[in-house]
Structure formats: structure tokens, C-alpha cells
Design a protein around this motif. Structure first.
Motif, PDB file in Angstrom:
ATOM      1  N   SER A 127      35.430  97.505 -26.597  1.00 54.83           N
ATOM      2  CA  SER A 127      34.162  97.639 -27.316  1.00 54.83           C
ATOM      3  C   SER A 127      33.190  98.520 -26.534  1.00 54.83           C
ATOM      4  CB  SER A 127      33.540  96.265 -27.565  1.00 54.83           C
ATOM      5  OG  SER A 127      33.302  95.592 -26.332  1.00 54.83           O
ATOM      6  N   LEU A 128      33.187  98.378 -25.224  1.00 59.15           N
ATOM      7  CA  LEU A 128      32.285  99.184 -24.400  1.00 59.15           C
ATOM      8  C   LEU A 128      32.767 100.632 -24.328  1.00 59.15           C
ATOM      9  CD1 LEU A 128      29.821  99.413 -22.622  1.00 59.15           C
ATOM     10  CD2 LEU A 128      31.143  98.493 -20.707  1.00 59.15           C
ATOM     11  N   VAL A 129      34.072 100.820 -24.257  1.00 58.55           N
ATOM     12  CA  VAL A 129      34.597 102.191 -24.290  1.00 58.55           C
ATOM     13  C   VAL A 129      34.164 102.876 -25.586  1.00 58.55           C
ATOM     14  CG1 VAL A 129      36.676 103.598 -24.441  1.00 58.55           C
ATOM     15  CG2 VAL A 129      36.579 101.726 -22.793  1.00 58.55           C
ATOM     16  N   GLY A 130      34.292 102.157 -26.689  1.00 51.52           N
ATOM     17  CA  GLY A 130      33.931 102.734 -27.982  1.00 51.52           C
ATOM     18  C   GLY A 130      32.458 103.091 -28.055  1.00 51.52           C
ATOM     19  N   SER A 131      31.608 102.207 -27.571  1.00 46.20           N
ATOM     20  CA  SER A 131      30.170 102.489 -27.626  1.00 46.20           C
ATOM     21  C   SER A 131      29.812 103.675 -26.742  1.00 46.20           C
ATOM     22  CB  SER A 131      29.378 101.248 -27.186  1.00 46.20           C
ATOM     23  OG  SER A 131      29.498 100.234 -28.149  1.00 46.20           O
ATOM     24  N   CYS A 132      30.436 103.739 -25.568  1.00 46.91           N
ATOM     25  CA  CYS A 132      30.168 104.874 -24.679  1.00 46.91           C
ATOM     26  C   CYS A 132      30.682 106.173 -25.300  1.00 46.91           C
ATOM     27  CB  CYS A 132      30.845 104.663 -23.321  1.00 46.91           C
ATOM     28  SG  CYS A 132      30.134 103.372 -22.299  1.00 46.91           S
ATOM     29  N   ALA A 133      31.872 106.106 -25.879  1.00 50.66           N
ATOM     30  CA  ALA A 133      32.450 107.307 -26.486  1.00 50.66           C
ATOM     31  C   ALA A 133      31.552 107.823 -27.596  1.00 50.66           C
ATOM     32  CB  ALA A 133      33.839 106.996 -27.028  1.00 50.66           C
ATOM     33  N   ARG A 134      31.022 106.908 -28.369  1.00 53.67           N
ATOM     34  CA  ARG A 134      30.116 107.318 -29.445  1.00 53.67           C
ATOM     35  C   ARG A 134      28.851 107.961 -28.863  1.00 53.67           C
ATOM     36  NH1 ARG A 134      29.768 104.542 -34.481  1.00 53.67           N
ATOM     37  NH2 ARG A 134      30.689 102.710 -33.506  1.00 53.67           N
ATOM     38  N   ALA A 135      28.350 107.383 -27.780  1.00 54.27           N
ATOM     39  CA  ALA A 135      27.133 107.920 -27.164  1.00 54.27           C
ATOM     40  C   ALA A 135      27.382 109.324 -26.608  1.00 54.27           C
ATOM     41  CB  ALA A 135      26.654 106.983 -26.062  1.00 54.27           C
ATOM     42  N   ILE A 136      28.541 109.514 -25.984  1.00 54.80           N
ATOM     43  CA  ILE A 136      28.854 110.843 -25.438  1.00 54.80           C
ATOM     44  C   ILE A 136      29.059 111.840 -26.574  1.00 54.80           C
ATOM     45  CG2 ILE A 136      30.530 112.156 -24.084  1.00 54.80           C
ATOM     46  CD1 ILE A 136      31.000 109.522 -22.473  1.00 54.80           C
ATOM     47  N   ALA A 137      29.742 111.403 -27.620  1.00 55.43           N
ATOM     48  CA  ALA A 137      29.931 112.281 -28.777  1.00 55.43           C
ATOM     49  C   ALA A 137      28.583 112.683 -29.371  1.00 55.43           C
ATOM     50  CB  ALA A 137      30.799 111.586 -29.826  1.00 55.43           C
TER      51      ALA A 137
END
Lengths: 517, 173
Positions: free
Chosen positions: B128-138
């Protein structure tokens, strides 16, 4: 703290020290923080880049390049990762054939999405028609066209598109003399389920009659030239329709004494009917749609002066006579009435509140209140004033933001016993809705005597939260409480088991499938 | 590689029923945290399962700084007890998860910190944290030009001019 025994082992650890990372950009690009990300993490970042949901409001700024594919030109490592990231290529770039060909190769057969928003020039049509003609994988098209008449040519030029399920078409500007499109191209899409038209006159909607697969139809900002008879004739052919949205399409030409008599249509599978517009009389439209399975009627920003009597007639007569076999009586089988509001209508609502027309509705009505504006302090007063005090027995709430607490509202409904807490599923990521973790325990604690509670579409539940909710409900229910139902919530099986162990499996009901989609 | 070392019982507080873990960061900071908080991490959970096979207590050594580790613990603490679909190893891969408002504020950090957090989340297997970070970087690079992307994330262009403008070319670099 045992540091002595840890020290030798720590020295052996292979770590990418953060401080070293920070200063490494000047040393070697391969050590920069972004470069040290695992490939699967970089892939996940890339997967969020494509614009899956286009902005339908066309603008004149023409974007020539698929910006998300710029990642392939950043460095060789990113290019390798991007080439392997299938999600990056499912939105088909049509800016030039080189990009298109690359996407077709690298999407590896995945269903493709075509978004074209190019109001300038002729390439918009050329791109769409070429993509549809030569790419059998396309499942979704969103097209902002620069000219209405282009739509008409599509069928002749393209032929059948076997996998297209969703077709969105809108007009780039307020062009007046561009010709009137019809929906004939829809005939080329044999498995079409979703049709979304914005900003175009649907002068000829008859092709929809030959697309019986359509389950989801949306018309937004459709020209006012269309008549109610046109609309009804079109809908008559859509027997599988489950969702019908007409937004800012009104006023359709009103019926008058000289109009031919229109026979109400029956849409047996319709679940959702949404009618909205700034100032509109939807009475005639509403009166001509019979939807025996309809569960949700949404009326947004509508001039309720006009619609009042139609709504009253529909809801009251049907609810009072559900067993009647006549067509007109089945018209009013709505199980729920959803009243939405919009901030741009505040001035209007200050004059006539939307709930006033519904005062006196049968108590069987399940009232749904969603998306109310936090800033409008008067709304809660309206709720209390418009509804018959004490009569309401069922209430569905969700994303409902009163500035003050719910206590004052609930206190008026002394017979309220069935409550549904509904937090709309947010499937549309691009919309970035305001996410409000629900606090159902606080809300329900003041309901006088709840008998049943449904928690629906809530994606943020924890075991402690639900245990707290149940404890309070059991207390306030004075022993009358008999059912908690969890529908389509994201909650772990173990949390449900905790609830059932504590409160009984006959009290806590779970659909058992949600949360593991 | 295994990141477990043996420690004396006395080094770990929380005798009895209280389940505590000792996490050791790359800067040799010792952080004691309740196991329940870190159960969102598949990596930690697997380590703990390994512990239970022996009578020894353990510390878990982690290859990132205490600053980053504390951020991850803050995240896990916030969602303690909450079920997030992405973190359920038995659940089918979720589609696009909803944007969580708290995550957006939590990840409102500078670029390097964001990249460290996502690396740590990947290491700890907190999807879940990987996904949120990935979205933020995107979100940081969406709509940007190639040059802007390089500048934002500190990436050096290692293409030859021919390679750079030929996006389909296989890279040799």
C-alpha cells in the motif's frame, strides 16, 4: 540495549546508505536515488502515468506528444523499464505512426484505449478511424472531435470494431454549422456497452435502437434541439439499459396540447436514473420512464418548482400500490430517492429548497443524502424542516458533510431504525474525490433506537472501529438491534470473525466477497 | 540476504504477552516497535514467523536510516488495525486503489525522502505504501518534458543523440 552484540553484524550489512545516496548525484548517475529503485517499483510508477480518463472539455491547446511516453527518452534504464511496462502502452498514442506501432508491439495484446483530444486540424478523425480500422484490440474510445460531421463518416470508413465496449464522443467547441451528427457509427460496435455523448446534438439517435448491448448511456450538454419524443423513441430500444444519465440536456422541447401522446417506456433493468440541469423541467421525461427495478433516482440542480408534482405523483402512488399491474403504477417503484446539490446552485436553493417538495412523502421512502456542502449551514435545518418529523424510518448517508454534528439531525427522527452508511466507491481515480474516512460510531451513537445498520461501500474499516460502532449501537438500541450488514466493504475476514464472535453470526452479516476483488 | 542477528533477551523490552520487535537502522539506531504495528510489512511478518521456530529473540537489521524507518513506522502506526486491500497477500491484485487523503499529506516530502520511503516500503514489502509513493512520484513527473523529468528526479541522460530521439531503439547503455 545490546549494541555490543549487534555491532559486528551491523558492520557486515550491505546497505545503500541514505547519506551516501544524497551526495552521489555528482558522482555517478547509476547511484542517484531514482536509479537505485527496483525495477518493479519503477514499473509501478510508470503505470500511473498514462491518462486513462481524458478531459472531455476540449481546449484549443493542441498537445502533439504523448507526454507520459517521455519517460522512454529520459535515460537508457528508464527506456528498458518502460518498454517492459505493459500498462504504459495500453493508452494508444496516435500522434505519429512510430509511437502507435511501438505501443501496439509493447502492449502485448492487452485491450487498448484510444483518447483523442485534438480540436485542431484533421488528424483527430484520421487517427481515430485508422486506429479503429486496423487495431482489433481497442476496447475504449474517447474522442473530442473538432467537427460534428466527422462522426457520421466513421462507420463508412472503419467497419466493425469487434471489441469496443465504451465510446465517448464530444464536440470541441460551440461550432454551429458543422452539421448534425447521428449515432450511426455505433452500429459498427457489436459489443458496445457504454455510450457517452457530450456537446453534440443527437438529431438521429435511432442507431442506438440497434445496439441492444448498451447498458450505460450518458448524454451531457446535448443541444436543446432534441425533442422528448426523440429521446423516448431511442430509449425504447435499449432494453438492457442499467444506467441512464441526462445532464444539462434540458429543456427538451416541452410537450404541449398539440403533441402526440407518448406512451411511457419500460426499462426493466434500469438501476440508476439521473437527471440534472441548471433550470429544467424534467417532469415530462420522468413521467414517461417506467423503471420497475430502479433503485436510485438522482436529481441534481434541477428546478424543483417544475418537478415537484411529478416526483410526488411517482413516489407516492407507487409506494402505496406496489402490487398494481398497471404500467403507471410500476413507475414509482423507486426504492431510494437521492437528492444531490451543487454549490453553484446555492442562490437558487436559498429561494426554494430541494427537499421542500418531498415533505409528506411516505415513510417507506429510503432517503439518501449525499455530497452536501459543508459550508452551507442551513442545509441541516432544511433536512429537519422538510421531512415529516418523526416519520422517517430509513436513512442512507454517505460523504455527507455537515459542519456541525449529526446529533441535531438525527434527534428529529425518533422512529429511525434502519441506517445505511454508504461511502461511495471511488473507482474514478482521476476525479480525486475528497476522501473522508467515515466515523460511523460517532454518527450512530445518537440514533435513538436503531434496529439495523448497513455499512456499504466503505473502503476504510478497521476491527476496532467496527467493534466500537457495534458496542454503541447495541447500547443505544435498547436491545432492539438485530442486524449489522457489511456490503462491498474492504474489511478483512478476521475482522468480520471478531465481530461475529462478539455479537453473534446471526447479527453480523457479511457478503463475504468484497475486499477480495 | 538475511538481516537477522541474535540478541540477548535483556535487549528487547516487552517480556510476556507484549510482542515487541527491535528494528535496527543502517545508522545503528535501535527502534522498538510493537509487532502489531509492523504486521503490514510482509518482510517483517516473515521474519517474525522465523523467530517463532526458535526460542531466541532477534533484532531485525534494515538497510535504511532511522529517519526513513521512523517515517515507515509512522505510516504503519496510522493504519494500525486497518485493512488495506493492497497489503492482503491472499487478495487478488487490486485495481487502482483510491487516493487516501492522509497519504497525500504524509508523502508531501522532498524528492529524496520520497524515493527513500518507496525503497524502504519495497524492501519491507508494504504494497500500500509502495503504491501511494509511486502515485506521488508519477504525479511529480506527469505531463513534464524529458528534460524536466531528468531535472526533477536527478537522472542523467546517458543516451547518444541518436538513441534519445529513437524511442523504440533497444538500449545498449
Amino acid at each position: 540495549m545490546g549494541e555490543t552484540s549487534l555491532a559486528p553484524n551491523l558492520a557486515q550489512l550491505s546497505v545503500d546508505d541514505d547519506d551516501q545516496e544524497l551526495s552521489s548525484t555528482a558522482i555517478s548517475p547509476s547511484l542517484t536515488p531514482i536509479f537505485t529503485l527496483p525495477v518493479e517499483t519503477l514499473t509501478e510508477i510508470f503505470s500511473y502515468l498514462p491518462c486513462h480518463i481524458p478531459e472531455l472539455r476540449a481546449e484549443h491547446g493542441v498537445q502533439k506528444n504523448p507526454r507520459w511516453l517521455s519517460v522512454t527518452q529520459v535515460c537508457s534504464h528508464w527506456r528498458r523499464v518502460a518498454h517492459a511496462c505493459r500498462e504504459l502502452w495500453v493508452v494508444l498514442p496516435l500522434e505519429n505512426k512510430h509511437w502507435t506501432g511501438l505501443a501496439l508491439e509493447l502492449s502485448h495484446g492487452s485491450p487498448l484505449i484510444v483518447n483523442v483530444n485534438e480540436p485542431e486540424g484533421v488528424s483527430s478523425y484520421a487517427a481515430v478511424s485508422l486506429a479503429l480500422k486496423y487495431t482489433q484490440q481497442i476496447c475504449q474510445v474517447s474522442w473530442v472531435a473538432s467537427c460534428r460531421s466527422r462522426l457520421n463518416r466513421l462507420l463508412d470508413d472503419v467497419g466493425p470494431v469487434p471489441q469496443l465496449e465504451s465510446f465517448t464522443f464530444s464536440i470541441a467547441d460551440d461550432e454551429i454549422n458543422g452539421g448534425t451528427p447521428d449515432l450511426t457509427p455505433i452500429l459498427a460496435f457489436p459489443v458496445l456497452r457504454k455510450v457517452h455523448v457530450r456537446g453534440a446534438s443527437f438529431g438521429n439517435t435511432r442507431p442506438l435502437l440497434f445496439s441492444p448491448t448498451v447498458t450505460d448511456l450518458t448524454f451531457i450538454d446535448v443541444d436543446v434541439g432534441a425533442t422528448l419524443a426523440d429521446l423516448i423513441a431511442t430509449l425504447r430500444g435499449l432494453r438492457k439499459l442499467e444506467r441512464l444519465i441526462l445532464r444539462d440536456c434540458f429543456p427538451l422541447e416541452p410537450l404541449d396540447n398539440s403533441s402526440p401522446l407518448l406512451i411511457p417506456i419500460v426499462l426493466p433493468h434500469l438501476i440508476t436514473l439521473s437527471l440534472s440541469g441548471d433550470i429544467a423541467d424534467v417532469s415530462d421525461t420522468l413521467a414517461l420512464i417506467t423503471a420497475p427495478a430502479c433503485q436510485e433516482l438522482s436529481l441534481e440542480c434541477i428546478c424543483f418548482d417544475f418537478v415537484e408534482e411529478a416526483i410526488r405523483r411517482h413516489l407516492t402512488s407507487m409506494l402505496a400500490d406496489r402490487d398494481s399491474s398497471s404500467v403507471m403504477s410500476s413507475q414509482n417503484s423507486y426504492q431510494a430517492l437521492r437528492v444531490l446539490s451543487s454549490s453553484k446552485q446555492q442562490t437558487y436553493f436559498q429561494v426554494t429548497h430541494p427537499l421542500v417538495p418531498f415533505a409528506g412523502l411516505p415513510e417507506q421512502l429510503n432517503l439518501i443524502l449525499h455530497h452536501w456542502e459543508r459550508e452551507n449551514l442551513e442545509r441541516e435545518e432544511y433536512v429537519c424542516a422538510a421531512l415529516p418529523l418523526g416519520a422517517l424510518q430509513r436513512l442512507n448517508i454517505g460523504l455527507l458533510l455537515f459542519k456541525t454534528s449529526w446529533h441535531r439531525v438525527f434527534a428529529h427522527f425518533v422512529q429511525l431504525h434502519d441506517v445505511t452508511i454508504n461511502d461511495d466507491t471511488m473507482s474514478d481515480v482521476a476525479a480525486t474525490p475528497r476522501w473522508q474516512p467515515p466515523s460511523p460510531d460517532a454518527q450512530l451513537a445518537v440514533i435513538p433506537r436503531p434496529i439495523s445498520v448497513v455499512v456499504e461501500d466503505v473502503h476504510f474499516l478497521s476491527s476496532p472501529l467496527m467493534l466500537g460502532l457495534m458496542s454503541r449501537v447495541m447500547e443505544s438500541g435498547n436491545g432492539r438491534f438485530r442486524s449489522l450488514e457489511l456490503r462491498n466493504c474492504v474489511i478483512s475476514p478476521s475482522s468480520v470473525k471478531d465481530l461475529q464472535d462478539k455479537f453473534g453470526a446471526d447479527v453480523v452479516h457479511w457478503d463475504g466477497v468484497s475486499g477480495r476483488r | 540476504m538475511p538481516t537477522i542477528v541474535s540478541v540477548d533477551d535483556s535487549t528487547v523490552p516487552g517480556e510476556g504477552s507484549s510482542r515487541l520487535l527491535l528494528l535496527v537502522s543502517s545508522d545503528n539506531k535501535h527502534i522498538v516497535v510493537e509487532e502489531d504495528i509492523m504486521s503490514r510489512s510482509r518482510f517483517i511478518s516473515k521474519q517474525v514467523e522465523g523467530f517463532e521456530a526458535t526460542s531466541q529473540r532477534h533484532a531485525i537489521l534494515l538497510p535504511f536510516s532511522s529517519f526513513v524507518l521512523n517515517k515507515v513506522i509512522e505510516y504503519c502506526s496510522h493504519y494500525r488495525g486497518y485493512y488495506l486491500l493492497e497489503d492482503d497477500p491472499d487478495a487478488a491484485p487490486p485495481g487502482r486503489s483510491p487516493v487516501r487523503e492522509w497519504d497525500q499529506e504524509f508523502l508531501d516530502v522532498d524528492r529524496n525522502m520520497l524515493l527513500r520511503i518507496i525503497k524502504a516500503a519495497h524492501y519491507l514489502e508494504i504494497k500500500s505504501l509502495v503504491g501511494s509513493c509511486a502515485r506521488a512520484i508519477a504525479d511529480m513527473i506527469r505531463g513534464k518534458t524529458t528534460e524536466e523529468m531528468r531535472e526533477i528526479l536527478g537522472v542523467e541522460n546517458d543516451f547518444t543523440p541518436e538513441e534519445e530521439h529513437s524511442p523504440s531503439s533497444k538500449c545498449t547503455g
